[in-house]
Enzyme design. Sequence first.
Site, PDB file in Angstrom:
ATOM      1  CD  GLU A  45      -2.897   0.413   2.503  1.00  0.00           C
ATOM      2  OE1 GLU A  45      -2.788  -0.665   3.107  1.00  0.00           O
ATOM      3  OE2 GLU A  45      -3.663   1.314   2.869  1.00  0.00           O
ATOM      4  CB  SER A  57      -1.185   6.047   6.543  1.00  0.00           C
ATOM      5  OG  SER A  57      -1.663   4.801   6.959  1.00  0.00           O
ATOM      6  NE  ARG A  81       0.733   3.273   8.960  1.00  0.00           N
ATOM      7  CZ  ARG A  81       0.168   3.389  10.166  1.00  0.00           C
ATOM      8  NH1 ARG A  81       0.877   3.174  11.250  1.00  0.00           N
ATOM      9  NH2 ARG A  81      -1.116   3.704  10.280  1.00  0.00           N
ATOM     10  CB  SER A 101     -11.572   4.572   6.140  1.00  0.00           C
ATOM     11  OG  SER A 101     -11.877   4.154   4.848  1.00  0.00           O
TER      12      SER A 101
END
EC number: 2.7.1.33
Lengths: 370, 738
Positions: free
Chosen positions: A138, A195, A207, A192
């Site tokens: 992703e 990140s 991340r 939703s």
Amino acid sequence: MECVQRRKQIFPWFGLDIGGTLVKLVYFEPKDITAEEEEEEVENLKSIRKYLTSNVAYGSTGIRDVHLELRDLTLCGRKGNLHFIRFPTHDMPAFIQMGSEKHFSSLHTTLCATGGGAYKFEQDFRTMGDLELCKLDELDCLIKGVLYIDSVGFNGHSECYYFENPTDAERCQKLPFNLENPYPLLLVNIGSGVSILAVYSKDNYKRVTGTSLGGGTFFGLCCLLTGCSTFEEALEMASHGDSTKVDKLVRDIYGGDYERFGLPGWAVASSFGNMMSKEKRESVSKEDLARATLITITNNIGSIARMCALNENINRVVFVGNFLRINTISMRLLAYALDYWSKGQLKALFLEHEGYFGAVGALLGLLDSA
Amino acid sequence: MGLLRGCGGGSGSRTPVRGSLTKLAYYSTVQHKVARVRSFDHSGKDIDNEPLYEISVQEEITARLHFIKFENTYIETCLDFIKDHLVNTETKVIKATGGGAYKFKDLIEKKLGLKVDKEDVMTCLIKGCNFVLRNIPHEVFAYQKDSDTEFRFQTNHPNIFPYLLVNIGSGVSIVKVESEDKFEWIGGSSIGGGTFWGLGALLTKTKKFDELLQLASKGQHTNVDMLVKDVYGGAYQTLGLSGNLIASSFGKSTTADKEFSKEDMAKSLLHMISNDIGQLACLHAKLHNLDKIYFGGFFIRGHPVTMRTITYSINFFSKGEVQALFLRHEGYLGAIGAFLKGAEQDNPNQYSWGENYAGSSGLMSTSPDVSPLQRTRSGTFDMLEMDRLERPLVNLPLLKDPSTYIPDTVDLTDDAMARKYWLTCFEEALDGVAKRAAASQPDSVDAQERAEKFRQKYWNKLQTLRQQPFAYGTLTVRSLLDTREHCLNEFSFPDPYSKVKQKENGIALKCFQSVIESLDSLDWEERQFALVKGLLAGNVFDWGAKAVSDVLESEPQFGFEEAKSKLQGKGRSLLEGPPHKCALIFADNSGIDIILGVFPFVRELLSRGTEVILACNSGPALNDVTYSESLIVTERIAAMDPVIHSALRDEKLLLVQTGSSSPCLDLSRLDQGLAVLVRERQTDLVVIEGMGRAIHTNYYAVLRCESLKLAVIKNSWLADRLGGKIFSVIFKYEVPCK
């Protein structure tokens, strides 16, 4: 993304990003099809191409964002247009069903997909659609997509922009931003959930954190509070509401600015704080509630992003994700909040293709794999 | 209001008024009885038939800080109360903080005829926070829902700064506190208690904050939240992500068609807000390189549900590097701060304060479902009392690491078996203690009545502690003993053992010379052995220990020689080698222990050229020798013994007070004078004597110099635990490794 040689990746070229709420699909429509190719093109493929490019809506929920279409793009030596399509994740089974009916599997193409749904629906693709998904990471896809789209530009315009005077309705201007030398940057993807990535180079990123208070929270709470049923409806309501009726501001507590801490009177002290009182609960409108929800979620994302930028020592923050689609209120607020609370040290940047970067990254992954 | 008593001319009151509770702080001078000893003029009298010294009970005035909180509904009653207690004071101004300072300003000014000074909320909060962190042992705790001990209390760190205070009221304020006067607002969030309450009320139509929490504790957030596993299906394991993480709060409620239960929505909201606050707090902690975060505000206050979710969030976002900490008296911080601000001319910060267990309510009940009554009571009427101590208390400079020193040997909050034993033990001894208290004041008409009230009060405390061992911080034998002393004082039994001590001191003094003579007749080696044996044997005489008081009650003839023979001989000379520069001795009991056990040992040390600091309790506890008793006893011994006499004269023997009135010993809270002397005289040996000081406390204390901990185990259960027999001997001689 340069393809050194003309690759033999067979059409169709899709990139799929299956998120928690929305599925994002990018489709490359080749415009340089030779007569010979036309001849060879199987019927199935032709019908898919026609279906996708001649409609702007698919079924009851699929939508093509025509205004985002990238024209005359050269990708892997092929010229064509890039189309951006989205539909709700809960319609995923119908989508797979359609693929099955259109005999997609007979095309022997690879379908590259990213997002959590690539895992969740892998089995369905296999059993219902006779398709093997190529699952891609992703975050890799997201960053790849951002860098690519920014590099090709938006039909001759800048992909990246910022707001000048974000809170002043009269003077607020959307201005292009040159992201030519982008590193380091903080990439905040608001789907939703949220990140947050710190990107140091093309393939060096991490991340940093994430938050569950994202677009899904705004929409979910709006549904519960106002009975609305679409994101667009929720945003429309929010645009007509007044959040200061719902939120408790610093001036509601201190009568003005709280000077001891340098807090301006207009700052929100407590989101939904006025709703502790029964009288005030009875006097607010649905629009006010929708607006307050939007402001609450947006401010919170801004605040977490700002703290991450400080901790990572990065001063450019790029906000992407479908939460920002048609959501000028949030973009301006993010721009303003980042600037105000950082005393001008941080800059909020936005990208025209908001939520589609993961899907673009998946498409690029497909071409890479050939 | 009947709970408030003994309020003399208060020097001022402070009222922070916030939310639905009012917190009131006031300063009072409390008259209470103290036992005093005074030497007789013995010249030309028959000293054999006279008591050694005179005991009198006098009224003493000490300062006490009271903090009470109650529902705003009682504000008028409360103001009447303040008015009654302000009659004779110069007070013209009352300090108020919190939202209610605006709300009730007019009422207060009209009713009391005082000017209301509004104080800055955050300044007060931080002043209060610094005060409790410094003055209340076990103020701080970590919350661990899924462990045996939900409340994990922390020992007070000698340096409380810097820390992060996250106050979760209607919004969230994050403040970095660097010193007493230096603090900075470094951030905040509008998503706080008001969001939980306001949004919660909209979503669930439930109006009260507590009810919302109740709903939340019954709900399933997974019905409302979109989890990682909802997005990834079953395949999330491959990503190294926990499927149960929330991907999007309220992400499943993005539909107008479905109904969601109130409980589930409240739970989801609670998680959303707690996680968000925890995340921001961690980001700030990281930016400022801090690893301790204290949480406060009405969102947290006494609510295990929110303490749990906040703790979870901090652990998650900091990967365990930051600790979420809570305060026992968090609800009072603003009131304490407002008070301190008003009392600046009295400079309360220059004193040390002690929590009065008798006058304070404990920490709230863990679960409103378990004991709803107690919770309601303590939630609406709760109090804290702090006694101002005569002199400031500091660490013993010889502690190896003051930041990790824990006085108590056994944590009874942790050790359920030990807790059960000791609570029962104290319950069983209670009638006897009450009887003795009444008997100690034969001339008082209401002694019986007061003794019964004492008995009832302490009994209730013990029952509370059975249910909530964490009520006053870590439960220990020391805290049980101290609570008993506080309760005795509360009902004007300042020193139930005064007469017993007087008698025993008299008897022991008569034996002193013969003991010295017999010791002097021994050769060196035998003498050292006899001295240690004497120390231990003397220590058997302890009315505080049940086994001993049984023997003493039944066999009044039980004598020194007999006690000595009951001991299994175990002695090791630490008196070989070069003499120590200076020894610090913490004495235990009056009578035989101090006079025939400790003094001959002191005398031997002095003869070797070692200086001696003899430290005795400032106030009475059981039959422990007090500082003032030690002065008289020493004076009498000096009159008989030239070694002691010249040592006193040349200041080689120094008598000091510990600053404590406890049968146990907390080396982190000792009289400043003692600490100064210890440093000046380059003390290189510490002797700690007795069960209370060397076993219940300090058994594991590590010092920077040589130490000797010795006691006789006068409790068979404890002897069993330590693998010995009753009346067996603890003789712990420790030399620090270089």
